[in-house]
Design a protein around this motif. Structure first.
Motif, PDB file in Angstrom:
ATOM      1  N   SER A   1      36.444  31.448  33.258  1.00 53.50           N
ATOM      2  CA  SER A   1      37.146  32.701  32.972  1.00 53.50           C
ATOM      3  C   SER A   1      36.405  33.406  31.836  1.00 53.50           C
ATOM      4  CB  SER A   1      38.598  32.436  32.577  1.00 53.50           C
ATOM      5  OG  SER A   1      38.667  31.724  31.368  1.00 53.50           O
TER       6      SER A   1
ATOM      7  N   LYS B   1      36.582  36.556  29.284  1.00 52.57           N
ATOM      8  CA  LYS B   1      37.474  37.555  28.695  1.00 52.57           C
ATOM      9  C   LYS B   1      36.675  38.640  27.999  1.00 52.57           C
ATOM     10  CE  LYS B   1      41.677  37.902  25.905  1.00 52.57           C
ATOM     11  NZ  LYS B   1      42.665  37.149  25.116  1.00 52.57           N
ATOM     12  N   LYS B   2      37.086  39.883  28.187  1.00 54.44           N
ATOM     13  CA  LYS B   2      36.473  40.994  27.459  1.00 54.44           C
ATOM     14  C   LYS B   2      37.093  41.096  26.076  1.00 54.44           C
ATOM     15  CE  LYS B   2      34.920  44.481  30.823  1.00 54.44           C
ATOM     16  NZ  LYS B   2      35.203  45.842  31.335  1.00 54.44           N
TER      17      LYS B   2
ATOM     18  N   TRP C   1      32.006  40.226  35.550  1.00 52.55           N
ATOM     19  CA  TRP C   1      32.463  41.605  35.390  1.00 52.55           C
ATOM     20  C   TRP C   1      31.638  42.627  36.154  1.00 52.55           C
ATOM     21  CZ3 TRP C   1      36.975  43.230  33.613  1.00 52.55           C
ATOM     22  CH2 TRP C   1      37.747  42.347  32.847  1.00 52.55           C
TER      23      TRP C   1
ATOM     24  N   ASP D   1      44.806  41.515  43.300  1.00 50.57           N
ATOM     25  CA  ASP D   1      45.335  42.370  42.235  1.00 50.57           C
ATOM     26  C   ASP D   1      46.505  41.727  41.511  1.00 50.57           C
ATOM     27  OD1 ASP D   1      43.458  44.261  42.775  1.00 50.57           O
ATOM     28  OD2 ASP D   1      44.775  45.479  44.061  1.00 50.57           O
ATOM     29  N   ASP D   2      47.396  41.031  42.271  1.00 47.28           N
ATOM     30  CA  ASP D   2      48.571  40.456  41.627  1.00 47.28           C
ATOM     31  C   ASP D   2      48.223  39.222  40.800  1.00 47.28           C
ATOM     32  OD1 ASP D   2      47.892  39.095  43.965  1.00 47.28           O
ATOM     33  OD2 ASP D   2      49.936  38.357  44.246  1.00 47.28           O
TER      34      ASP D   2
ATOM     35  N   LYS E   1      45.415  39.225  38.890  1.00 47.21           N
ATOM     36  CA  LYS E   1      44.479  39.690  37.878  1.00 47.21           C
ATOM     37  C   LYS E   1      45.120  39.815  36.499  1.00 47.21           C
ATOM     38  CE  LYS E   1      41.000  42.323  40.456  1.00 47.21           C
ATOM     39  NZ  LYS E   1      40.454  43.679  40.721  1.00 47.21           N
ATOM     40  N   ASP E   2      44.313  39.455  35.490  1.00 47.74           N
ATOM     41  CA  ASP E   2      44.574  39.815  34.097  1.00 47.74           C
ATOM     42  C   ASP E   2      43.558  40.915  33.793  1.00 47.74           C
ATOM     43  OD1 ASP E   2      44.293  40.042  31.296  1.00 47.74           O
ATOM     44  OD2 ASP E   2      44.957  37.990  30.969  1.00 47.74           O
ATOM     45  N   PRO E   3      43.973  42.071  33.309  1.00 47.54           N
ATOM     46  CA  PRO E   3      43.033  43.185  33.133  1.00 47.54           C
ATOM     47  C   PRO E   3      41.870  42.877  32.191  1.00 47.54           C
ATOM     48  CG  PRO E   3      45.128  43.617  32.018  1.00 47.54           C
ATOM     49  CD  PRO E   3      45.338  42.415  32.879  1.00 47.54           C
ATOM     50  N   ASP E   4      42.039  41.870  31.351  1.00 44.36           N
ATOM     51  CA  ASP E   4      40.978  41.536  30.396  1.00 44.36           C
ATOM     52  C   ASP E   4      40.182  40.297  30.791  1.00 44.36           C
ATOM     53  OD1 ASP E   4      41.629  43.651  28.680  1.00 44.36           O
ATOM     54  OD2 ASP E   4      43.225  42.452  27.748  1.00 44.36           O
TER      55      ASP E   4
ATOM     56  N   ALA F   1      37.962  38.162  33.935  1.00 47.27           N
ATOM     57  CA  ALA F   1      37.333  38.070  35.251  1.00 47.27           C
ATOM     58  C   ALA F   1      36.749  36.665  35.382  1.00 47.27           C
ATOM     59  CB  ALA F   1      36.251  39.134  35.408  1.00 47.27           C
TER      60      ALA F   1
END
Length: 486
Positions: A24, A26-27, A98, A128-129, A131-134, A136
């Motif tokens: 995972s 994270k941004k 990303w 989509d369901d 996903k965490d927006p931050d 990938a």
């Protein structure tokens, strides 16, 4: 952790027979690479970790128990739980997760693990369901190989192949070593869109490094920049490269990380306005013998540049190794090993060269002969080891006083000095200081003779006068100390 997503990806990663993990990515708040965590690992990956986590333990646990313990420790943990922080690895994961780029690298990790590592990074799509927006995901797969697979490593793009051929042709040209290295360094700087590039040799045993070549956009001298950087700062790179085959600093976050590891080095980077760099070591028999140093390069070219530099470093390593070998041969043929000053063979060659030079271009010069009084007594009473230490100590004093002059060990306990940089008065001041430091018959006492020529006479004659005066000084010493006569 999203348990439904974890279960789905765990099943997927376990279907891969090679060591693999879903990572995972994270941004951070700036949109750059943040935390990297092992999201799901497969059995092969877990097996690799078991040896690491239990290597220093005597445990009665079964393999199954060890596997479960490692899996519980690793999944969800930062990737640095079992490896060193690696900016190149982070960049590859970020691009794959990303930017949805599949990546393949072939890395020399023999220094760390005894194997070459072939790495694959593949983007992982989630619904989509889920996903965490931050966050990938990417799939990381690796294999280990005892030897380099030439076919895989040589499968490079045409422009990289063309560049490598161009550089190698230059290295094999009839130009001298330094000229060829300078041209190749220019090529590298231009190819990577960098502000500066340099090739350096490094000799840890001699605590010495040399900037062989340097290239900058505005012709600033890299040799001048490094003239203010102590050996200890360059030596710190060896520690940083213990667990990686190259250092790449992309941004302020990477600079901050390396500042915790090598603060003195990063201080020089900030002072020189270096905001990104690539440092690739040259290896010979698993030892670092030099570096390729690139600063403020075009970050958009990093993947291509990294591939080129890893391949080119093989050829540059061979050139630097040959250069150091020849340099060592020259050193051994001209330097006295005990004292570190020039030997008699070098003195004879230099006297001949200076004589020709003075004949066609007369100039003032000074010469001196210095002979240790009472060395035989030291050898007879304390042994030859003590005598050798006395000779080495005498040479250290000469090197400290006559820093810019040519110092030679002309014989067993005799040294000679040829100076073309000092005025008569300056040379006499050096002789005065030498007498002050070496006039104790119970420790170290030199017999000294010197002569200054204003530019009219031959060097050989000046040396004869200095030698005669030294023997006169020695005879006077033994008249005062007859018990120390040889």
């Amino acid at each position: 952790m999203n348990r439904e997503l974890y279960t789905k990806l765990k099943v997927s990663v376990n279907s891969i027979p090679l060591s693999a993990t879903v990572i995972s990515v994270k941004k951070d708040e700036h949109g750059n690479c943040g935390e990297l965590r092992y999201f799901a690992i497969n059995t092969s990956f877990t097996n690799d970790c078991v040896a690491l986590f239990f290597q220093d333990e005597t445990s009665d646990k079964s393999l199954e128990e060890k596997l479960k313990e490692v899996e519980s420790k690793v999944e969800g943990a930062l990737y640095t739980i079992n490896v060193q922080k690696e900016p190149k690895f982070e960049d590859a994961c970020f691009k794959s997760a990303w930017k949805k780029e599949p990546l393949h690298t072939y890395v020399d990790t023999t220094k760390m693990y005894g194997y070459w590592t072939e790495d694959f990074f593949l983007p992982v799509a989630v619904s989509d369901d889920e996903k965490d927006p931050d966050v990938a995901y990417c799939l990381f797969i690796y294999t280990l190989n005892k030897e380099m697979d030439v076919n895989k490593f040589s499968a490079v793009s045409p422009d990289i192949a063309s560049f490598i051929i161009k550089a190698c042709l230059e290295l094999q040209s009839e130009n001298d070593f330094y000229s060829s290295m300078q041209l190749v360094t220019d090529y590298i700087r231009e190819y990577t869109g960098a502000y500066g590039a340099s090739v350096m040799s490094y000799q840890s045993d001699l605590e010495k490094y040399e900037v062989i070549s340097g290239s900058t956009v505005d012709n600033v001298s890299i040799k001048e920049i490094f003239s203010h950087i102590p050996f200890s700062t360059v030596a710190s790179w060896e520690m940083l490269l213990k667990h990686t085959n190259a250092i790449i600093i992309k941004n302020e976050d990477d600079l901050n990380y390396y500042e915790t590891q090598a603060p003195a080095w990063v201080k020089t980077l900030r002072a020189s306005n270096v905001f990104n760099l690539c440092l690739v070591p040259f290896l010979r028999q698993n030892s670092i013998i030099g570096y390729l140093y690139i600063s403020n390069f075009d970050i958009r070219l990093m993947t291509k540049a990294k591939e080129m530099l890893e391949l080119l470093s093989f050829f540059l390593s061979a050139e630097v190794a040959n250069h150091l070998f020849l340099e060592r041969l020259e050193y051994l043929s001209n330097i006295d090993i005990l004292t570190g000053v020039k030997n008699r063979n070098c003195m004879n060659a230099d006297v001949e060269e200076f004589s020709i030079k003075f004949k066609f271009n007369p100039m003032p010069f000074s010469v001196a002969f210095c002979d240790i009084n009472g060395l035989k007594i030291v050898n007879d009473n304390q042994g030859h080891d003590a005598g050798d230490k006395l000779i080495a100590a005498a040479a250290d004093i000469l090197k400290d006083i006559f820093k810019d002059d040519n110092i030679y060990r002309a014989g067993g306990d005799e040294f000679s000095i040829i100076s073309t940089h000092s005025t008569e008065r300056e040379f006499e001041e050096k002789i005065k200081k030498l007498r002050e430091l070496t006039s104790d018959p119970n420790k170290l006492c030199f017999a000294v003779g010197y002569y200054h020529d204003g530019g009219s006479g031959p060097l050989e004659l000046a040396m004869r006068y200095a030698d005669e005066r030294m023997y006169q000084d020695k005879n006077e010493f033994y008249e005062r100390h007859p018990d120390m006569r040889r």
